[in-house]
Motif scaffolding. Structure first.
Motif, mmCIF file in Angstrom:
data_model
loop_
_atom_site.group_PDB
_atom_site.id
_atom_site.type_symbol
_atom_site.label_atom_id
_atom_site.label_comp_id
_atom_site.label_asym_id
_atom_site.label_seq_id
_atom_site.Cartn_x
_atom_site.Cartn_y
_atom_site.Cartn_z
ATOM 1 N N MET A 1 -3.001 -13.320 2.267
ATOM 2 C CA MET A 1 -1.667 -13.145 1.762
ATOM 3 C C MET A 1 -1.367 -11.910 2.742
ATOM 4 N N PRO A 2 -0.071 -12.043 3.331
ATOM 5 C CA PRO A 2 0.505 -11.007 4.268
ATOM 6 C C PRO A 2 0.541 -9.816 3.357
ATOM 7 N N ARG A 3 0.413 -8.654 4.123
ATOM 8 C CA ARG A 3 0.835 -7.444 3.618
ATOM 9 C C ARG A 3 2.232 -7.269 3.518
ATOM 10 N N ALA A 4 2.735 -6.452 2.268
ATOM 11 C CA ALA A 4 3.817 -5.959 1.689
ATOM 12 C C ALA A 4 4.621 -4.947 2.563
ATOM 13 N N TYR A 5 3.698 -4.099 3.218
ATOM 14 C CA TYR A 5 4.294 -3.196 3.952
ATOM 15 C C TYR A 5 3.624 -3.040 5.406
ATOM 16 N N LEU A 6 4.219 -2.285 6.242
ATOM 17 C CA LEU A 6 3.711 -2.077 7.407
ATOM 18 C C LEU A 6 3.787 -0.540 7.702
ATOM 19 N N ALA A 7 3.264 0.054 8.687
ATOM 20 C CA ALA A 7 3.261 1.330 8.748
ATOM 21 C C ALA A 7 4.111 1.733 10.093
ATOM 22 N N CYS A 8 5.016 2.415 10.189
ATOM 23 C CA CYS A 8 6.111 2.825 11.010
ATOM 24 C C CYS A 8 5.148 3.789 12.289
ATOM 25 N N PRO A 9 5.149 2.935 13.446
ATOM 26 C CA PRO A 9 4.212 3.388 14.428
ATOM 27 C C PRO A 9 4.889 4.930 15.000
ATOM 28 N N ALA A 10 5.864 5.346 14.665
ATOM 29 C CA ALA A 10 6.548 6.426 15.032
ATOM 30 C C ALA A 10 6.130 7.492 14.100
ATOM 31 N N CYS A 11 6.309 7.415 12.757
ATOM 32 C CA CYS A 11 6.000 8.482 11.585
ATOM 33 C C CYS A 11 4.970 7.965 10.641
ATOM 34 N N GLY A 12 4.507 6.716 10.592
ATOM 35 C CA GLY A 12 3.479 6.597 9.682
ATOM 36 C C GLY A 12 3.996 6.136 8.397
ATOM 37 N N ALA A 13 5.333 6.277 8.095
ATOM 38 C CA ALA A 13 5.932 5.756 6.809
ATOM 39 C C ALA A 13 5.613 4.335 6.734
ATOM 40 N N GLN A 14 5.585 3.926 5.293
ATOM 41 C CA GLN A 14 5.534 2.676 5.312
ATOM 42 C C GLN A 14 6.820 1.893 4.861
ATOM 43 N N VAL A 15 6.822 0.780 5.682
ATOM 44 C CA VAL A 15 8.355 -0.232 5.860
ATOM 45 C C VAL A 15 7.941 -1.319 5.297
ATOM 46 N N LYS A 16 8.639 -1.762 4.143
ATOM 47 C CA LYS A 16 8.455 -3.027 3.378
ATOM 48 C C LYS A 16 8.804 -4.195 4.340
#
Length: 150
Positions: free
Chosen positions: A1-16
Motif C-alpha cells: 500500500m502506498p504511503r499516505a504522506y511524503l516528507a518535503c525534501p526542503a523542510c521535512g514536513a509531511q505532505v499528503k
C-alpha cells in the motif's frame, strides 16, 4: 500500500500524497476498409485501439493526433468525441480515464512506437478479444454510427 504522506525534501514536513486517475486517449481511426487496430508491443498484449497517455501540458486533442501518428503513421483530421471511459478496472495497471475520439485517417498505416503490428478490420470482422475495454468502446461507436450521431 502506498504511503499516505511524503516528507518535503526542503523542510521535512509531511505532505499528503493524492492518488488520481491518469488521463489517456484512444482513437478510432476510420479507413475505407474499416478501422485501424494495433497489436500491442507491451503488456497487456493483444489488439487495441491506438492511443496512450496524455503528456503534461498537452490537450486531449493534441494527444490523440500525436498518438495516432506515433503508433500508426497516419495523419488524422477532425476529431469527433465518442465518449469518456472511467471504470477503475478498465486498465489492470492503473486507474485511467480515456477520452475516445473517432476520425478519418489518411496515409499508409504502418505500425510504429508501441505498436508491434497493425491491421485494418471491417467492423463486422473485429478480433474476438480486445485489450482493456475497447470492445465496449467499439460497441458504443457502432451504436452511435447507426443512429447517425458520429
Amino acid at each position: 500500500m502506498p504511503r499516505a504522506y511524503l516528507a518535503c525534501p526542503a523542510c521535512g514536513a509531511q505532505v499528503k500524497v493524492y492518488r488520481n486517475p491518469v488521463p489517456t486517449v484512444d482513437i478510432i481511426i476510420e479507413m475505407a476498409e474499416g478501422i485501424v487496430l494495433i497489436e500491442r508491443r507491451n503488456e497487456p498484449f493483444g489488439w487495441a485501439l491506438p492511443g496512450g497517455f496524455v503528456d503534461y501540458g498537452e490537450t486531449l486533442e493534441d494527444a490523440a493526433i500525436r498518438e495516432a501518428r506515433e503508433e500508426t503513421s497516419l495523419e488524422i483530421g477532425s476529431l469527433r468525441l465518442v465518449g469518456c471511459y472511467s471504470d477503475p478496472s478498465r486498465d489492470a495497471r492503473m486507474h485511467t480515464i480515456s477520452t475516445v475520439y473517432a476520425t478519418k485517417g489518411s496515409g499508409i498505416p504502418h505500425a510504429a512506437d508501441d505498436a508491434a503490428g497493425l491491421d485494418v478490420f471491417p467492423l463486422a470482422a473485429l478480433p474476438p478479444s480486445l485489450c482493456f475495454d475497447h470492445a465496449i468502446i467499439l460497441q458504443d461507436y457502432i451504436r452511435l454510427k447507426r443512429k447517425g450521431l458520429l
